[in-house]
Scaffold this active site. Structure first.
Site, PDB file in Angstrom:
ATOM      1  N   LEU A   1      37.546  38.131  45.681  1.00 32.95           N
ATOM      2  CA  LEU A   1      36.504  37.125  45.923  1.00 32.95           C
ATOM      3  C   LEU A   1      37.098  35.730  46.050  1.00 32.95           C
ATOM      4  O   LEU A   1      36.394  34.731  45.883  1.00 32.95           O
ATOM      5  CB  LEU A   1      35.462  37.158  44.799  1.00 32.95           C
ATOM      6  N   GLY A   2      38.400  35.667  46.378  1.00 33.66           N
ATOM      7  CA  GLY A   2      39.024  34.360  46.559  1.00 33.66           C
ATOM      8  C   GLY A   2      38.963  33.518  45.303  1.00 33.66           C
ATOM      9  O   GLY A   2      38.702  32.317  45.361  1.00 33.66           O
TER      10      GLY A   2
ATOM     11  N   PHE B   1      34.130  32.862  47.011  1.00 30.95           N
ATOM     12  CA  PHE B   1      33.096  33.502  47.816  1.00 30.95           C
ATOM     13  C   PHE B   1      31.829  33.812  47.014  1.00 30.95           C
ATOM     14  O   PHE B   1      30.882  34.383  47.555  1.00 30.95           O
ATOM     15  CB  PHE B   1      33.645  34.751  48.496  1.00 30.95           C
TER      16      PHE B   1
ATOM     17  N   HIS C   1      54.918  42.928  37.247  1.00 32.89           N
ATOM     18  CA  HIS C   1      53.963  41.877  37.609  1.00 32.89           C
ATOM     19  C   HIS C   1      54.524  40.930  38.665  1.00 32.89           C
ATOM     20  O   HIS C   1      53.831  40.558  39.611  1.00 32.89           O
ATOM     21  CB  HIS C   1      53.585  41.107  36.344  1.00 32.89           C
TER      22      HIS C   1
ATOM     23  N   SER D   1      30.386  31.116  45.098  1.00 36.54           N
ATOM     24  CA  SER D   1      29.588  29.883  45.086  1.00 36.54           C
ATOM     25  C   SER D   1      30.153  28.769  45.943  1.00 36.54           C
ATOM     26  O   SER D   1      29.579  27.677  45.982  1.00 36.54           O
ATOM     27  CB  SER D   1      29.413  29.390  43.644  1.00 36.54           C
TER      28      SER D   1
ATOM     29  N   TYR E   1      48.643  37.794  29.925  1.00 40.07           N
ATOM     30  CA  TYR E   1      47.295  37.239  29.812  1.00 40.07           C
ATOM     31  C   TYR E   1      47.008  36.945  28.339  1.00 40.07           C
ATOM     32  O   TYR E   1      46.830  37.846  27.532  1.00 40.07           O
ATOM     33  CB  TYR E   1      46.244  38.197  30.364  1.00 40.07           C
TER      34      TYR E   1
ATOM     35  N   GLY F   1      36.764  33.497  43.062  1.00 36.09           N
ATOM     36  CA  GLY F   1      35.404  33.040  42.830  1.00 36.09           C
ATOM     37  C   GLY F   1      34.832  32.185  43.939  1.00 36.09           C
ATOM     38  O   GLY F   1      33.627  31.903  43.950  1.00 36.09           O
TER      39      GLY F   1
END
Length: 355
Positions: free
Chosen positions: A219-220, A224, A138, A226, A70, A222
């Protein structure tokens, strides 16, 4: 109806949980730190991200997830600074940091012993710690027997450089082979309402072996939070814009999933993201989701998901919204890094010393 129209439950007390069967204890919800430094657009201001991590730790979310890829490397440095800052003010709080190796800055996958050791030394230095709490592979190097990689990780445990070992995106058979060499504490997998193929084989294998489950992207990515409008708000260099599920032809169909989830959330008096996250929490006491965010407001909403209760009927209803035949598009495009579906490694007998 907008996802934020519902009233979020008050922040919950973040309970502690046993992760796996080797003695590790973490907060029942973690914090994914990837988006603070990489993949989701520009790197965020360091001071803001340190403040977010300190806020999380003060709220009881003490399980932080990062990786050497990252940034690359910058996220580990950030997390190290944030943990040091939190420790200075929250003296009695124990923070557990999980980091990962196996994806090079050139986005190649490596699991050979020399690379494993060098990667660990680099992570220790960047995090500013003497021992890594949880060290994941990873991605699985399909050219190196997993027993060889695990052998080096076992040495690092014996040397006191890592405390617990984890795998990410590993198949059931790879998990079994690795677990023979040294007990695996946790397996990190993508698990959410619209990513459930791990339930067939990987989740049962982890439970059989006493391995904890860490759910990333609960949350998929993001979705889920918006729905389809998420893509319109993303910068051009956001990784999600390349994913199959977010392509226009698939997104148009997937939008209906979000609308149904959002409608149920409104009925329950929570946000769509809290409802989707609560579904993951209800999968079992051995599951720790690690939603990521770069905003304190979103973090507080995510913690509120711990207060959302779901009945078996509500769980089934949610699952029907995002069944495998409804979700359009794969998790990743075909040229991306190895996922658990192609994480098999050669037999140990094929390895010769000096490879």
């Amino acid at each position: 109806m907008a996802a934020a129209a519902a009233t979020a439950p008050a922040a919950a007390v973040v309970r502690r949980m046993k992760l796996g069967s080797q003695g590790m204890e973490v907060s029942a919800q973690g914090l994914g730190c990837m988006g603070m430094s990489a993949v989701y657009g520009e790197r965020k201001p360091e001071a803001d991200m340190v403040a977010l991590v300190r806020h999380a730790v003060a709220a009881g979310v003490t399980f932080l997830d990062t990786s050497d890829v990252y940034g690359p490397h910058t996220n580990e440095v950030l997390v190290g600074k944030a943990v040091a800052a939190a420790a200075a003010t929250e003296e009695e709080v124990q923070v557990q940091v999980a980091t990962k190796f196996g994806i090079t800055p050139a986005w190649e996958v490596r699991g050979d012993p020399a690379y494993v050791r060098a990667a660990c030394e680099g992570s220790l230095r960047r995090l500013g710690v003497g021992c890594i709490d949880l060290y994941y592979q990873h991605r699985i190097d399909s050219t190196v027997p997993v027993e060889i990689t695990m052998g080096e990780l076992k040495k690092l445990v014996e040397e006191g450089k890592i405390k617990y070992i984890g795998l990410s995106e590993a198949s059931a058979s790879t998990i079994r082979r690795a677990h023979v060499v040294h007990p695996i504490t946790a397996v990190q997998i993508e698990w959410s309402l619209w990513s459930r193929d791990v339930e067939e084989d990987i989740v049962p294998t982890c439970r059989e072996l006493g391995i904890g489950i860490v759910a990333y992207s609960p949350l998929g990515r993001g979705f889920f939070s918006s729905g389809a409008k998420l893509v319109d708000e993303l910068p051009d260099d956001d990784f999600r814009k390349s994913l199959p599920r977010f392509q226009p032809e698939n997104l148009e169909k997937n939008a209906a999933i979000f609308e149904k989830v959002n409608a149920m959330a409104a009925r329950k008096g929570c946000t769509s993201s809290q409802l989707a996250l609560a579904w993951v929490h209800h999968q079992g006491s051995d599951v720790c989701p690690i939603p990521g965010t770069t905003k304190i407001h979103n973090f507080d909403q995510n913690v509120g998901a711990l207060s959302v209760k779901l009945t078996p009927d509500e769980m089934s209803e949610l699952e029907s919204y995002a069944s495998a035949d409804v979700v359009q598009g794969d998790r990743y495009h075909g040229t991306f890094l190895n996922t658990w579906k192609n994480s098999e490694t050669p037999p140990l007998s094929s390895w010769r010393s000096g490879n």
